[in-house]
Scaffold this motif. Structure first.
Motif, PDB file in Angstrom:
ATOM      1  N   ARG A  15      67.220   2.526  19.038  1.00  0.00           N
ATOM      2  CA  ARG A  15      67.999   0.900  19.079  1.00  0.00           C
ATOM      3  C   ARG A  15      67.112   0.209  19.793  1.00  0.00           C
ATOM      4  NH1 ARG A  15      72.348   0.728  15.600  1.00  0.00           N
ATOM      5  NH2 ARG A  15      73.737   2.697  15.475  1.00  0.00           N
ATOM      6  N   VAL A  16      66.879  -1.033  19.604  1.00  0.00           N
ATOM      7  CA  VAL A  16      66.383  -2.238  20.613  1.00  0.00           C
ATOM      8  C   VAL A  16      67.472  -3.272  20.994  1.00  0.00           C
ATOM      9  CG1 VAL A  16      64.358  -3.493  20.480  1.00  0.00           C
ATOM     10  CG2 VAL A  16      64.336  -1.447  19.422  1.00  0.00           C
ATOM     11  N   TYR A  17      67.228  -3.555  22.269  1.00  0.00           N
ATOM     12  CA  TYR A  17      68.198  -4.474  22.763  1.00  0.00           C
ATOM     13  C   TYR A  17      67.477  -5.690  23.436  1.00  0.00           C
ATOM     14  CZ  TYR A  17      71.635  -0.698  22.075  1.00  0.00           C
ATOM     15  OH  TYR A  17      72.215   0.248  21.744  1.00  0.00           O
ATOM     16  N   TRP A  18      67.825  -6.896  23.426  1.00  0.00           N
ATOM     17  CA  TRP A  18      67.390  -8.125  24.171  1.00  0.00           C
ATOM     18  C   TRP A  18      67.370  -7.897  25.650  1.00  0.00           C
ATOM     19  CZ3 TRP A  18      64.332 -11.333  21.696  1.00  0.00           C
ATOM     20  CH2 TRP A  18      64.519 -11.691  20.380  1.00  0.00           C
ATOM     21  N   GLY A  19      66.142  -7.706  26.143  1.00  0.00           N
ATOM     22  CA  GLY A  19      66.033  -7.585  27.942  1.00  0.00           C
ATOM     23  C   GLY A  19      66.273  -9.207  28.148  1.00  0.00           C
ATOM     24  N   LYS A  20      66.291  -8.968  29.541  1.00  0.00           N
ATOM     25  CA  LYS A  20      66.023 -10.295  30.332  1.00  0.00           C
ATOM     26  C   LYS A  20      64.777 -11.077  30.062  1.00  0.00           C
ATOM     27  CE  LYS A  20      69.526  -9.496  33.360  1.00  0.00           C
ATOM     28  NZ  LYS A  20      70.514 -10.048  32.982  1.00  0.00           N
TER      29      LYS A  20
END
Length: 99
Positions: free
Chosen positions: A22-27
């Protein structure tokens, strides 16, 4: 910007979980935004959320990032294998982009 460079930039801004795939939005840095308000609003809405989800359901194989389409499969491959993943076809093993 060359196609391979967009994945280098994406890797700086996404959090990739190889175990779960899975891929998540980072800062994102303040310099990515035209105002402090947009910077704060973006982080409230997206930071830490999974990329490719819309309205609670998985959507498609990629995400629009910096004016280009970034495929999540290639982003995951890049995280695991580095730039050598660019030399190979990267896709979903079973062809189902929703899993």
């Amino acid at each position: 910007m060359k196609p391979s460079d967009i994945y280098d930039e994406a890797a700086k801004r996404f959090v990739v979980d190889l175990k779960e795939g899975r891929v998540y939005w980072g800062k994102r840095p303040r310099a990515d935004f035209t105002s402090a308000g947009r910077f704060e609003a973006w982080h409230r809405m997206f930071s830490g959320k999974e990329v490719g989800y819309r309205n609670g359901t998985r959507g498609g194989k990629g995400v629009h990032f910096m004016g280009r389409n970034v495929t999540l499969a290639r982003l995951l491959a890049r995280k695991k294998f580095g730039r050598k993943a660019d030399d190979y076809f990267v896709g979903f093993k079973d062809g189902d982009s929703t899993n």
